[in-house]
Motif scaffolding. Structure first.
Motif, PDB file in Angstrom:
ATOM      1  N   TRP A  45       0.825  -1.015  -0.064  1.00 46.55           N
ATOM      2  CA  TRP A  45      -0.165   0.078   0.165  1.00 46.55           C
ATOM      3  C   TRP A  45       0.741   1.157   0.435  1.00 46.55           C
ATOM      4  N   GLY A  46       1.996   1.588   0.709  1.00 45.37           N
ATOM      5  CA  GLY A  46       2.956   2.083   0.661  1.00 45.37           C
ATOM      6  C   GLY A  46       3.550   2.349  -0.099  1.00 45.37           C
ATOM      7  N   ASN A  86       0.659   4.235  -2.592  1.00 49.13           N
ATOM      8  CA  ASN A  86       0.659   5.501  -1.531  1.00 49.13           C
ATOM      9  C   ASN A  86       1.484   6.861  -2.089  1.00 49.13           C
ATOM     10  N   ALA A  87       2.996   6.269  -1.876  1.00 50.68           N
ATOM     11  CA  ALA A  87       3.747   7.074  -2.830  1.00 50.68           C
ATOM     12  C   ALA A  87       4.076   7.867  -4.185  1.00 50.68           C
ATOM     13  N   VAL A  97      10.484   3.563  -2.738  1.00 45.40           N
ATOM     14  CA  VAL A  97      10.260   2.841  -1.772  1.00 45.40           C
ATOM     15  C   VAL A  97      11.577   1.525  -1.697  1.00 45.40           C
ATOM     16  N   LEU A 147       9.613   1.977   7.242  1.00 45.93           N
ATOM     17  CA  LEU A 147       7.773   1.889   6.733  1.00 45.93           C
ATOM     18  C   LEU A 147       7.903   3.304   7.709  1.00 45.93           C
ATOM     19  N   SER A 150       4.939   9.123   6.187  1.00 44.22           N
ATOM     20  CA  SER A 150       5.557   7.650   6.359  1.00 44.22           C
ATOM     21  C   SER A 150       5.244   6.758   5.037  1.00 44.22           C
ATOM     22  N   VAL A 151       5.994   5.825   5.149  1.00 49.74           N
ATOM     23  CA  VAL A 151       5.627   5.101   4.035  1.00 49.74           C
ATOM     24  C   VAL A 151       4.505   3.493   4.430  1.00 49.74           C
ATOM     25  N   GLY A 152       4.312   3.597   5.863  1.00 51.20           N
ATOM     26  CA  GLY A 152       3.598   2.196   6.557  1.00 51.20           C
ATOM     27  C   GLY A 152       2.231   2.534   7.332  1.00 51.20           C
ATOM     28  N   GLU A 153       3.266   4.666   7.568  1.00 49.93           N
ATOM     29  CA  GLU A 153       1.523   4.321   8.791  1.00 49.93           C
ATOM     30  C   GLU A 153       0.486   5.504   8.182  1.00 49.93           C
ATOM     31  N   THR A 154      -0.037   5.344   6.903  1.00 49.44           N
ATOM     32  CA  THR A 154      -0.789   5.404   6.577  1.00 49.44           C
ATOM     33  C   THR A 154      -2.587   4.905   6.262  1.00 49.44           C
TER      34      THR A 154
END
Length: 403
Positions: free
Chosen positions: A66-67, A70-71, A108, A147, A249-253
């Motif tokens: 997902w990250g 999303n990036a 990423v 992440l 951040s890459v993994g927090e969204t």
């Protein structure tokens, strides 16, 4: 002869040699060790430390994928916004596209590669020097680090931070299982204090934003927490915040995927449900207190704390990195509390302090990593008092029985 038997044979040839730990790391990653114990009672099982770590990585893979998407999506959305075009997220429309994946992967995957390459290199060096097996703890840390950092952080900064985190955060304490601080958060703390301009602000969370500063079509990549901290309006709705169509951040969204990962880890009994539940309660309690302060009129809209104080308590749980921190890092079995009662207090204080730091630090409105590191330090103290309380209760019962 199969691969397993060949590797077992090669392992025998490596015995006693300097590079034996390096080969054994590959061997045990693919198969359970072919060693047997001879003294004392023991239980053989396939769920060794390496496979436990692999299970955590499985829970992180959806967040990583997902990250990546999303990036790429945030980059193109910011470019469109800079040119006056508003892009609304659609899962099967403009989110899961090849362009988003390609741009996200370019951004990423180098973070993941550098994190693992540098971290495992340090692990191998220490294993060879000390003559012990390569430890498995960095398998998860290596995935967590990319992440929890901004997408555009320079790779050399990440490499320096990883070396610091592995050496100072883990190896000086004796390696995996001996560290008192979460290694991934130690790495993030080093980045935050050593390179603050790359870890906060409104130009670090979207790929290309930093390079576009000063141009006519400057890209803004501010997070929701940053907007609330400045008492600015937020254009994202609940769906965007919960599913993760937001900068960060890459993994927090994506709170949704983090929730699924948490349920998976609790189902496999790797993560403590006591810590997760109590941390959520602690965060909600602190949020409710701040909401009550605003409702009572003690804080006005002119206050610099108003934006985050007035944020509904439940919304604090789906924005920022608190969900990711609670599920994947507060539950670290090494640096967290060990007693069941201690886990309730440990988790509650992490959630409570996270929201407190978030609100009272407008310059950097994210407190979960500081809260977890703080409670890592106090986890042994919490367990000490829990054990002492149990000892006193038992001594009291013993006195009553012998009276």
């Amino acid at each position: 002869m199969g691969l397993k038997e060949k590797l077992h044979g090669i392992k025998e040839d490596f015995k006693g040699k300097k590079m034996a730990p390096a080969f054994n790391a590959l061997h045990t990653f693919l198969y359970t060790p072919n060693e047997t114990t001879h003294n004392g009672s023991h239980i053989r099982a396939v769920d060794d430390l390496k496979r436990t770590m692999n299970t955590v990585i499985m829970a992180l893979v959806p967040v990583l994928i997902w990250g990546i998407f999303n990036a790429g999506y945030q980059h193109y959305a910011a470019v469109d916004a800079a040119n006056g075009v508003i892009r609304e997220a659609s899962l099967f429309g403009n989110f899961f596209t090849w362009d988003n994946f390609t741009m996200g992967a370019i951004t990423v995957l180098p973070l993941v590669i550098v994190s693992y390459a540098v971290g495992l290199a340090v692990e191998f060096v220490f294993a060879v020097i000390k003559g012990h097996e390569v430890e498995e703890g960095y398998l998860v840390t290596g995935m967590l680090v990319p992440l929890i950092v901004p997408v555009d952080i320079p790779l050399w900064m990440l490499a320096v931070a990883v070396i610091f985190g592995v050496v100072i955060g883990k190896e000086v304490f004796g390696g995996t299982g001996m560290n008192i601080l979460n290694p991934a958060l130690t790495i993030r703390a080093f980045l935050f204090f050593a390179y603050p301009t790359w870890m906060s602000g409104d130009k670090v969370w979207v790929h290309g934003a930093k390079e576009a500063v000063g141009t006519p079509d400057a890209i803004s990549g501010e997070t929701i927490l940053g907007s609330y901290a400045q008492n600015s309006s937020v254009v994202y709705d609940f769906t965007d915040k919960f599913f993760g169509f937001i900068p960060g951040s890459v993994g927090e969204t994506s709170t949704f995927l983090i929730l699924l990962g948490g349920l998976f880890l609790m189902f496999t009994k790797i993560a403590s449900w006591r810590i997760i539940l109590s941390a959520i309660v602690g965060a909600a309690a602190m949020g409710l207190i701040f909401n009550g302060v605003v409702d009572a009129g003690w804080i006005t809209e002119s206050s610099k704390f108003y934006g985050l104080m007035s944020t509904p308590y439940w919304e604090h749980l789906i924005i920022g990195g608190i969900a990711f921190g609670i599920v994947y890092m507060a539950t670290d079995p090494v640096s967290g509390a060990q007693t069941n009662t201690g886990k309730y207090w440990y988790g509650f204080l992490i959630g409570f302090i996270s929201i407190m730091i978030r609100v009272f630090n407008p310059a950097y409105p994210e407190g979960v990593f500081l809260a977890i590191l703080l409670m890592n330090v106090f986890a042994p103290t919490i367990d000490h008092y829990v054990v002492q309380a149990n000892v006193k209760k038992r001594m009291k019962r013993l006195k009553l029985k012998t009276a």
